[in-house]
Design a protein around this motif. Sequence first.
Motif, PDB file in Angstrom:
ATOM      1  N   GLY A  13      20.485 -40.812  69.504  1.00  0.00           N
ATOM      2  CA  GLY A  13      21.643 -40.872  68.611  1.00  0.00           C
ATOM      3  C   GLY A  13      22.012 -39.507  68.083  1.00  0.00           C
ATOM      4  N   ARG A  26      25.517 -38.956  69.721  1.00  0.00           N
ATOM      5  CA  ARG A  26      25.817 -39.765  70.900  1.00  0.00           C
ATOM      6  C   ARG A  26      25.685 -41.242  70.570  1.00  0.00           C
ATOM      7  NH1 ARG A  26      22.600 -41.201  76.059  1.00  0.00           N
ATOM      8  NH2 ARG A  26      24.284 -41.572  77.522  1.00  0.00           N
ATOM      9  N   ASN A  27      26.641 -42.025  71.028  1.00  0.00           N
ATOM     10  CA  ASN A  27      26.560 -43.469  70.913  1.00  0.00           C
ATOM     11  C   ASN A  27      25.684 -43.930  72.069  1.00  0.00           C
ATOM     12  OD1 ASN A  27      27.033 -46.279  71.269  1.00  0.00           O
ATOM     13  ND2 ASN A  27      28.927 -46.092  70.109  1.00  0.00           N
ATOM     14  N   GLU A  28      24.467 -44.355  71.768  1.00  0.00           N
ATOM     15  CA  GLU A  28      23.518 -44.711  72.816  1.00  0.00           C
ATOM     16  C   GLU A  28      23.866 -46.029  73.491  1.00  0.00           C
ATOM     17  OE1 GLU A  28      21.291 -42.715  74.009  1.00  0.00           O
ATOM     18  OE2 GLU A  28      21.572 -41.163  72.503  1.00  0.00           O
ATOM     19  N   THR A  30      27.151 -47.001  74.303  1.00  0.00           N
ATOM     20  CA  THR A  30      28.218 -46.733  75.267  1.00  0.00           C
ATOM     21  C   THR A  30      27.991 -45.453  76.071  1.00  0.00           C
ATOM     22  OG1 THR A  30      29.549 -45.450  73.711  1.00  0.00           O
ATOM     23  CG2 THR A  30      29.892 -47.845  73.747  1.00  0.00           C
ATOM     24  N   LEU A  34      30.231 -37.909  70.496  1.00  0.00           N
ATOM     25  CA  LEU A  34      31.184 -37.721  69.407  1.00  0.00           C
ATOM     26  C   LEU A  34      31.879 -36.374  69.579  1.00  0.00           C
ATOM     27  CD1 LEU A  34      32.360 -38.719  66.709  1.00  0.00           C
ATOM     28  CD2 LEU A  34      30.476 -37.533  65.567  1.00  0.00           C
ATOM     29  N   TRP A  54      26.573 -40.318  63.035  1.00  0.00           N
ATOM     30  CA  TRP A  54      26.061 -41.239  64.051  1.00  0.00           C
ATOM     31  C   TRP A  54      26.112 -42.681  63.566  1.00  0.00           C
ATOM     32  CZ3 TRP A  54      21.279 -44.027  63.856  1.00  0.00           C
ATOM     33  CH2 TRP A  54      21.041 -44.784  65.004  1.00  0.00           C
ATOM     34  N   PHE A  57      29.532 -43.777  63.938  1.00  0.00           N
ATOM     35  CA  PHE A  57      29.978 -43.732  65.334  1.00  0.00           C
ATOM     36  C   PHE A  57      29.361 -44.858  66.160  1.00  0.00           C
ATOM     37  CE2 PHE A  57      29.748 -41.432  69.577  1.00  0.00           C
ATOM     38  CZ  PHE A  57      31.086 -41.537  69.853  1.00  0.00           C
ATOM     39  N   GLU A  58      28.084 -45.158  65.937  1.00  0.00           N
ATOM     40  CA  GLU A  58      27.392 -46.212  66.675  1.00  0.00           C
ATOM     41  C   GLU A  58      27.102 -47.354  65.700  1.00  0.00           C
ATOM     42  OE1 GLU A  58      23.127 -46.982  68.722  1.00  0.00           O
ATOM     43  OE2 GLU A  58      24.087 -45.109  69.262  1.00  0.00           O
TER      44      GLU A  58
END
Length: 66
Positions: A13, A26-28, A30, A34, A54, A57-58
Amino acid sequence: MPHDQLPRLHGYGVRWDAAADRYRVRNEITGEWLHSATGELAAFVFFGDAYSAWRAFEVHKRPGEK
């Protein structure tokens, strides 16, 4: 940015980019990274800032969350 050009990062993440000396998000779920408003890969100096980004975002329930 193609997948093979992404920086090598460590973590889940919120990831540390040693080459840039910054945190990346990072969106783990999808696999999406970001990006900033300018379209560049978002970078954070402080872990807390990256972690907050994060979490927004996730979005999903995490262990212990209702």
